[in-house]
Design an enzyme around this catalytic site. Sequence first.
Site, PDB file in Angstrom:
ATOM      1  CB  SER A 147      -0.934   0.002   1.208  1.00 20.70           C
ATOM      2  OG  SER A 147      -0.170  -0.040   2.377  1.00 20.70           O
ATOM      3  CG  HIS A 175      -4.153  -2.196   0.003  1.00 19.21           C
ATOM      4  ND1 HIS A 175      -4.740  -0.954  -0.033  1.00 19.21           N
ATOM      5  CD2 HIS A 175      -3.588  -2.309   1.234  1.00 19.21           C
ATOM      6  CE1 HIS A 175      -4.521  -0.333   1.112  1.00 19.21           C
ATOM      7  NE2 HIS A 175      -3.832  -1.134   1.903  1.00 19.21           N
ATOM      8  CE  LYS A 207      -7.045  -1.600   3.284  1.00 19.71           C
ATOM      9  NZ  LYS A 207      -7.081  -2.366   4.495  1.00 19.71           N
TER      10      LYS A 207
END
Length: 390
Positions: A147, A175, A207
């Site tokens: 990230s 992610h 996310k």
Amino acid sequence: MGSYNYLGFARNSGVCAEAAAGILQRYGGGVCSTRQEMGNLDKHEELECLVARFLGVEAAMTYGMGFATNSMNIPALVGKGCLILSDELNHASLVLGARLSGATIRIFKHNNMQSLEKLLRDAIVQGQPRTHRPWRKILIVVEGIYSMEGSIVRLPEVIALKKKYKAYLFLDEAHSIGALGPHGRGVVDYFGLDPRDVDIMMGTFTKSFGGAGGYIGGTKVLIDYLRRHSHSTAYATSMSPPVAEQILTSMKCIMGEDGSGLGRERVEQLADNTRYFRRRLTEMGFIIYGNSDSPVVPLMLYMPAKIGAFGREMLKRNIGVVVVGFPATPIIESRARFCVSAAHTKEMLDEALNKISEVGDLLQLKYSRHHFVPLLDRPFDETTYEETED
Ligand code: PMP
């Protein structure tokens, strides 16, 4: 431009919010007990079945917090006499889990397969310090998309190494799940690999799914073991039902099980937005890190003094960005970290890009020595641009 809302499911309206609101009225907001006591609801079991199907693994276990999924489960999997080989840029939750486990930890250079292989070979040849007994288990710990770098793990090579040296593999897809691959099923989908080659598939719902919590997927034996041994199942209150419903609804949408093609469209929109945003920033002369398919886009500021200035100047122009410096990055590699979303329209991206360009001129951030000449007869990829010295 800094939120992890990759597929745009974190909205206060639409199918997910409506479904979650309905469940809030039926179940209430809290569970007030752990999974092992009275906090095991049908919604949790439904979610775990769906996650296992989504990942293409035998079974899955879900937790109320992504951070705790790592920090509380790694200690259940390895301990004294085991060796963890950890990428130097792994997330704090993985680092904490590794330290709590009591296993020996060795760090390899970021996404560097020579460095990983050297550690594996030494571990097999030397065994444990002093006694030279073989390690009880060797666990390689990596992320799908990093990230702060926007880099994608070299998964095919990591899997080849783990097989060659008979190690285990823990993959954190916080992610990458939802955000990568033609079906949004993460880095395994992106490379077209078999999910069964990854021993422990971990990810978060915070996310792409616009919810909260984390999961672990793998064989039934692994998941049954975690159900009994994980501190998160024994001591932590289970996931709030409306949150579970938010995840169920968004995941079914990505899988196309809601009967609409909306999920697929969002996955494709995110990929298009990512390429467009990265290409435009590069053309403007910024230095961008990471893989061209990564929706995490670090823009290099380098000098620490530019961190605050960039954040403030962007906010003055009504664009929220995340800026990062030491100790999260090396001291001379400060950066802004953008996250592209499927919910961004082309107009929004253009507006953001114009303002980034303006601030880039103001703060002298267009460091690239190269300018790029598009070759228009080919679709965009990394080779579509010919580099020419200015
Ligand atoms: N793993 C990684 C790689 C992450 O980036 C994060 C948080 N951004 C987590 C785990 C923790 O997840 P959560 O925020 O869902 O608790």
